[in-house]
Motif scaffolding. Structure first.
Motif, PDB file in Angstrom:
ATOM      1  N   ALA D 216       0.836  -1.287  -0.054  1.00  0.00           N
ATOM      2  CA  ALA D 216      -0.074   0.126  -0.083  1.00  0.00           C
ATOM      3  C   ALA D 216       0.877   1.186  -0.126  1.00  0.00           C
ATOM      4  N   PHE D 217       1.658   1.137   0.800  1.00  0.00           N
ATOM      5  CA  PHE D 217       2.891   2.288   0.821  1.00  0.00           C
ATOM      6  C   PHE D 217       3.523   2.744  -0.398  1.00  0.00           C
ATOM      7  N   ARG D 218       3.930   1.296  -1.005  1.00  0.00           N
ATOM      8  CA  ARG D 218       4.660   1.479  -2.203  1.00  0.00           C
ATOM      9  C   ARG D 218       3.898   2.304  -3.505  1.00  0.00           C
ATOM     10  N   PHE D 219       2.410   1.997  -3.543  1.00  0.00           N
ATOM     11  CA  PHE D 219       1.747   2.349  -4.146  1.00  0.00           C
ATOM     12  C   PHE D 219       1.573   4.013  -4.144  1.00  0.00           C
ATOM     13  N   PHE D 220       1.624   4.712  -3.097  1.00  0.00           N
ATOM     14  CA  PHE D 220       1.547   5.925  -2.916  1.00  0.00           C
ATOM     15  C   PHE D 220       3.151   6.592  -3.096  1.00  0.00           C
ATOM     16  N   LEU D 221       3.927   5.808  -2.943  1.00  0.00           N
ATOM     17  CA  LEU D 221       5.398   6.225  -3.237  1.00  0.00           C
ATOM     18  C   LEU D 221       5.717   6.498  -4.957  1.00  0.00           C
ATOM     19  N   TYR D 222       5.465   5.510  -5.391  1.00  0.00           N
ATOM     20  CA  TYR D 222       5.479   5.270  -6.969  1.00  0.00           C
ATOM     21  C   TYR D 222       4.663   5.924  -7.724  1.00  0.00           C
ATOM     22  N   GLU D 223       3.332   5.977  -7.403  1.00  0.00           N
ATOM     23  CA  GLU D 223       2.435   6.771  -8.233  1.00  0.00           C
ATOM     24  C   GLU D 223       2.164   8.314  -7.762  1.00  0.00           C
ATOM     25  N   GLN D 224       1.902   9.074  -8.466  1.00  0.00           N
ATOM     26  CA  GLN D 224       1.518  10.694  -8.045  1.00  0.00           C
ATOM     27  C   GLN D 224       0.106  10.572  -8.146  1.00  0.00           C
ATOM     28  N   ILE D 225      -0.674  10.548  -6.926  1.00  0.00           N
ATOM     29  CA  ILE D 225      -2.015  10.513  -6.653  1.00  0.00           C
ATOM     30  C   ILE D 225      -2.726  12.097  -6.203  1.00  0.00           C
ATOM     31  N   SER D 226      -3.657  12.286  -7.105  1.00  0.00           N
ATOM     32  CA  SER D 226      -4.048  13.491  -6.879  1.00  0.00           C
ATOM     33  C   SER D 226      -5.656  13.287  -6.160  1.00  0.00           C
ATOM     34  N   SER D 232     -11.702   8.929  -9.136  1.00  0.00           N
ATOM     35  CA  SER D 232     -11.950   8.066 -10.315  1.00  0.00           C
ATOM     36  C   SER D 232     -11.507   6.320 -10.189  1.00  0.00           C
ATOM     37  N   ASP D 233     -10.847   6.314  -9.034  1.00  0.00           N
ATOM     38  CA  ASP D 233     -10.368   4.923  -8.773  1.00  0.00           C
ATOM     39  C   ASP D 233     -10.804   4.401  -7.302  1.00  0.00           C
ATOM     40  N   ARG D 234     -11.708   3.709  -7.288  1.00  0.00           N
ATOM     41  CA  ARG D 234     -12.273   3.143  -6.105  1.00  0.00           C
ATOM     42  C   ARG D 234     -11.093   2.607  -5.166  1.00  0.00           C
ATOM     43  N   LYS D 235     -10.116   1.748  -5.656  1.00  0.00           N
ATOM     44  CA  LYS D 235      -9.233   1.079  -5.095  1.00  0.00           C
ATOM     45  C   LYS D 235      -7.872   1.942  -4.172  1.00  0.00           C
ATOM     46  N   ILE D 236      -7.886   3.176  -4.773  1.00  0.00           N
ATOM     47  CA  ILE D 236      -6.992   4.159  -3.852  1.00  0.00           C
ATOM     48  C   ILE D 236      -7.387   4.307  -2.824  1.00  0.00           C
ATOM     49  N   LEU D 237      -8.672   4.590  -2.438  1.00  0.00           N
ATOM     50  CA  LEU D 237      -9.118   4.840  -1.105  1.00  0.00           C
ATOM     51  C   LEU D 237      -9.078   3.427  -0.138  1.00  0.00           C
ATOM     52  N   ASP D 238      -9.113   2.490  -0.824  1.00  0.00           N
ATOM     53  CA  ASP D 238      -8.742   1.146   0.140  1.00  0.00           C
ATOM     54  C   ASP D 238      -7.353   0.978   0.341  1.00  0.00           C
ATOM     55  N   LEU D 239      -6.587   1.367  -0.495  1.00  0.00           N
ATOM     56  CA  LEU D 239      -4.981   1.206  -0.335  1.00  0.00           C
ATOM     57  C   LEU D 239      -4.755   2.524   0.724  1.00  0.00           C
ATOM     58  N   PHE D 240      -5.413   3.608   0.631  1.00  0.00           N
ATOM     59  CA  PHE D 240      -5.061   4.642   1.675  1.00  0.00           C
ATOM     60  C   PHE D 240      -5.364   4.162   2.928  1.00  0.00           C
ATOM     61  N   CYS D 241      -6.455   3.341   3.143  1.00  0.00           N
ATOM     62  CA  CYS D 241      -7.062   2.972   4.543  1.00  0.00           C
ATOM     63  C   CYS D 241      -6.245   1.938   5.172  1.00  0.00           C
ATOM     64  N   LEU D 242      -5.363   1.397   4.259  1.00  0.00           N
ATOM     65  CA  LEU D 242      -4.350   0.474   4.790  1.00  0.00           C
ATOM     66  C   LEU D 242      -3.112   1.039   5.722  1.00  0.00           C
ATOM     67  N   LEU D 243      -2.966   2.181   5.250  1.00  0.00           N
ATOM     68  CA  LEU D 243      -1.918   2.872   5.839  1.00  0.00           C
ATOM     69  C   LEU D 243      -1.958   3.293   7.259  1.00  0.00           C
ATOM     70  N   ASP D 244      -0.997   3.053   7.995  1.00  0.00           N
ATOM     71  CA  ASP D 244      -0.834   3.657   9.331  1.00  0.00           C
ATOM     72  C   ASP D 244       0.733   3.687   9.736  1.00  0.00           C
ATOM     73  N   ASP D 245       0.945   4.422  10.823  1.00  0.00           N
ATOM     74  CA  ASP D 245       2.328   4.928  11.025  1.00  0.00           C
ATOM     75  C   ASP D 245       3.471   3.514  11.061  1.00  0.00           C
ATOM     76  N   ALA D 246       2.750   2.438  11.383  1.00  0.00           N
ATOM     77  CA  ALA D 246       3.669   1.280  11.340  1.00  0.00           C
ATOM     78  C   ALA D 246       4.413   1.168   9.769  1.00  0.00           C
ATOM     79  N   ASP D 247       3.683   1.434   8.603  1.00  0.00           N
ATOM     80  CA  ASP D 247       3.921   1.410   7.323  1.00  0.00           C
ATOM     81  C   ASP D 247       5.313   2.203   7.188  1.00  0.00           C
ATOM     82  N   ILE D 248       5.082   3.531   7.767  1.00  0.00           N
ATOM     83  CA  ILE D 248       6.287   4.404   7.566  1.00  0.00           C
ATOM     84  C   ILE D 248       7.440   4.069   8.555  1.00  0.00           C
TER      85      ILE D 248
END
Lengths: 369, 369, 369, 369
Positions: D216-226, D232-248
């Motif tokens: 999930a974190f990789r996605f936001f690092l490698y893609e430029q998300i606005s 437009s892409d439902r999946k992006i919110l799903d991925l965002f919700c998976l993120l928390d402090d532990a990923d960072i």
């Protein structure tokens, strides 16, 4: 507090808080003992505070939960010892005395007892801290009064007679915190769930399956590390020190999508807070275990070999006061030293020295639906 | 807390605070019981709160200390009852049910038990309040959790099984507060000093000596009032209600200059905080008492008849849990009711039900100098 | 807190608590200043603590309320000074330095400022204490942080720049406590009621009427004592020291039955908590005063000469920060000393230095019924 | 509190605590308003509590710090809104009203104001909570009293006149918490450090360099998300919700060994608590910035293009009270509504409405050694 925040959401205090708190109390205890004439050098003061500051540094992620799962047969005390040795090298032997106190090899026994014994600064700090953050107000102990009552007699830490009620209260608070917080059935069940996730992941790793993990965590998943390995390979301790809760949490979120059904099911259980159902009893629960097992097997939902991850039983025990191991000596006004369980009219009677055993069953709710 | 502020200076909270607090807890307890399906009418709710609000209203100055000195053979409960009767007349019978609950004549026994029993709202309030204001943090009890665990079974207030550790903690806190606060040797000695001042003043009054006092206080000094008099003469209760600590304190300051040497000495002792020296022991102190007496008599400083005001002995006792009188019943998950002292693995074992007796000697310091 | 417990029942803490607390803070402040290199001798440390311990000892019963009623034209500071002189004689001059600090005659000005100034240990203690006991949590100040930021510059106590927000908060907390607690309209009305009771009693005493009182209190009722008398007659201070709240309370209960209607009415008002009705406004209330007066006179219930005891007006004022008298200097990082009201972006702007005046009317409820 | 625990180690409380607390306060506020006759239906009560419970759910890891770094141009409010929409679908439209309140589209404006305005339940909770956990006692506000003083007038939430001092205190507490905690220079520097780590990681990702990260974190690092992509892409919110402090956190530990020197240096700085040195001033710090820059360039240690990661300046501002945006209306006893900055004698004068700007420089210590 490991997984206690699943029941007591406020219990998010950290090991750093506890270590600083215990070090602060050590400073107070040493000042009090010195005022009473106990001979303690400045160097010993520093060393005793170093020893308590570092006493828990060997804990891995999720505290006691994963103690024997990440590496086999290595206690957190052994790892604390190894880290202290490493620091001692780094700081040109400045932790020599601290290590000797920690290992109970220092001639003044009472210094080790302040680090690790029934009345050590560790317990003085964590009982009050856990009570405060969990909101279980009954765990409050009069640590300041107990510290004031400490003295050294016969080479060991003892409590003056007028502190006896405070010590009784301390033992009772500890008993209450055990049954109500540390061994709370949901806390226990969540701990077992995390252990099972790790065990399953290790099984898969042994079979060569790919698992997402940080490099350090991956090492402990794919290698079987024992106490001996820690000694022979310096790098292992380095890797162990890189681990914290974040490594485990980040992996669990990824593993929730793993193709292995057991692993993904267990990970989703914790993410969705769909925890094991836990039954706790003073009697063995064999009969209920068998009934549940048969019912679940009959349903055909679960492969027999996956069974132990979804239904299992066990037992846990705690004694209010173990008169041999815990030995709290009271210094009577007469000068006599008496084990608190032998003091007249004390609350802590010999009958309390028998450990209480509780039996439990944990099972996944989806097993029976 | 009577004279406890001589030892714990923060303990200046008042009976008003306690009565309001206990009434607040009663409201919470009734709400909890109703939610569990216990039938309690709105009228009973009001009445139970009235009963606890007024349960201590019959206390005279300095609380328990002067209970049997100002008027002979009348308990504060009897006076509370009389005041409630008077209020009931004033308010057209609106306290009828409250009085019936207070007197334990109301059919629903559990309402009286909430006012007066081992687990009543009185104790729930005062243990925490006294702990807070005295700074003896160990008296803290988890009153909110105990209230949540209360229910009614077999017509009486009982505690659900999962509340057992909280109740144990409550009993231990009470034990600790007794020995450490309420029966603290300086508290005990100061209480005896005030009692002796009153006794001496009454002696002088009987001999017709003039003593400064407010009119109401004067009445109780010069007349010998018994329980029967309270019933036969309406005016006596009016006068009693006028008394508070200020009547006693103002007189003590004046009596410090009284010509009677015993009275003025005792009053100066309290004003100058030159309190009795107190010795407390689990063994009778007869021998020491005799030694002190002979030494003092030999010195010739004190007339033999004045002796009991300057040196005396006594004893006090307290049981941690009296299994007959205190009877706390636990409602087991099995539905069975069990006295807490009979529950398996409980802290409150039968051995704790034996009362502990402590012996004391009090003497004036000037006696021996 | 005088009569504040009529509004905030928890506010029953005593002057003893406050004096001990302020002495404790003085010890901390001196330790901090010494660590920063301010030259303070051991003798000065003891003296500054003596000065703060005794700074309020000249307060009579009910604190500020009766300050100019019991004796005319004598401030409590003057009486504190006299008592300190007496103690100094008793202890062979051991309070010489303390008195010099208290009187602001000691060369090191900052020591006096710690006893009495805008940032003295008196305010540091009472704001937090009154906030705690009244339950008005907003009065809490960060006294520990302010103490850490204190230093001495230009001979005076100043605050380091990084403590500026804490000092702002302190000034705001004081402002809030004034308007919400110390000048609460019911507190103000109750204070006026006690003053009027004393004034009426003194009137009656001047007319030779008999009034119940302890001998010490009787002396101040029947004699007109001025500051000069305290100096010329040693006995007067002795009598003053015998007075406390109990003398006044005991008399008020007796006077409630006095034949003088005004005195008995006022005393019953306080005993029955039938207090003055108070109106507070930022505008003068002359019109309402006149209306109430005419209405009451028309009713014919009250003799014209008794009027001022039942209806009266007045005003009270308080400035959030008086830039001349209160002067809190901030030591900027640049080394410059700046009055806090001149610091850029500070909360304490010059507009806050104008005192706010509030007008009030008090009247007895029975006046208009 | 983002990175505040680097300065205040106790500040480890979580967003869950805050959300539950704010929901609890919302319940209290609604009950109070209903008692005052404000029309609020049961459905609106539930909806307002849902809205506050979920108001912060769109926050990503490390709170505000990474708000615009992980995804560009998307506020946490927008993401909260999207998550609420998703939940609304899931629960068959049961959050319709809550969303309307959150978006300030619901006719009863005051409900939105309770969720988001100067006096919302968000601030009521977090000021006290942050104050408690950081130990900065001066942030304590009298939230219970403010809640009691709330009412609705002219369709908006207003405060009754007698609550004015409590509101002043609240504004002052907020001011203090901003300068002392939220904008503390070390907190600010640590926040900038984490931002820079993320920015550098994104730079490397854009260049196609390999970086350890959870999927999930990789996605936001490698893609430029606005913001548009979220829609437009439902999946992006799903991925965002998976993120928390532990990923960072887990990535930072791995990146400390990355071959890119800038990334590994910054990661080691945070792991070793070798944070930026921060200078804060009310004046622009351009001159010092230039000096530091020249000195560092001269040393030749750092490539010019890496410079902004090791030395940079900026500014931050906060107004104590913004009279347009913050608008707190006081309901005077006369019935008039007045902005608090226009109330006579108020603490909150127009001069406080000008925002205070502070300038800062951050630089890595190794830059100059």
């Amino acid at each position: 507090m490991g997984t206690a925040h699943f029941v007591y959401p406020g219990a998010v205090h950290t090991r750093l808080h506890h270590s600083l708190g215990a070090t602060h109390l050590m400073g107070q205890a040493l000042t009090i003992l010195r005022k009473k004439g106990v001979a303690i050098t400045d160097e010993e003061c520093v060393a005793a505070q170093q020893a308590i500051l570092l006493h828990d540094i060997g804990h891995g992620p999720f505290s006691h939960a994963l103690e024997h799962t990440i590496a086999t047969g290595v206690t957190h005390e052994e790892i604390s010892h190894k880290i202290m040795e490493r620091l001692n090298d780094l700081y040109d032997g400045k932790l020599e005395t601290a290590i000797s106190i920690f290992d109970n090899k220092y001639p003044k026994d009472f210094l080790h007892q302040l680090v690790s014994s029934q009345l050590d600064m560790d317990r003085m700090d964590y009982l009050n801290r856990d009570s405060f953050y969990s909101g279980v107000s009954e765990g409050v102990i009069g640590y300041d009064r107990i510290l004031q009552m400490l003295t050294v007699s016969g080479g060991g830490v003892v409590v003056e007679e007028k502190g006896i009620h405070s010590v009784e209260k301390f033992i009772v608070a500890r008993r209450l915190m055990y049954w109500q917080v540390y061994l709370h059935k949901t806390v226990l069940g969540t701990e077992q769930l995390i252990i099972n996730i790790l065990l399953r992941a290790k099984q898969l790793a042994q079979q060569g399956k790919e698992l997402f993990a940080t490099p350090a965590f991956r090492f402990f998943l794919y290698e079987q590390i024992s106490a001996a390995d820690f000694s022979s390979d310096r790098k292992i301790l380095d890797l162990f020190c890189l681990l914290d809760d974040a490594d485990i949490s980040a992996s669990i979120k990824v593993w929730a999508l793993h193709e292995d059904e057991v692993l993904s099911t267990l990970c989703n259980m914790i993410l969705d807070r769909n925890l094991y159902k836990v039954k706790l009893s003073t009697q063995p629960l064999e009969e209920e275990y068998e009934q549940l097992k048969n019912k679940a097997l009959a349903s055909g939902k679960i492969k027999e070999e996956d069974f132990p991850f979804y239904l299992f039983s066990g037992s846990t025990s705690n004694s209010t006061y173990n008169k041999d191991d815990d030995r709290i000596n009271i210094l009577m006004k007469s000068g006599e030293l008496v084990n608190i369980s032998n003091v007249d009219n004390a609350l802590i009677t010999p009958s309390l020295t028998v450990p209480v055993r509780k039996y439990y069953i944990c099972y996944s709710r989806h097993l029976l639906n």
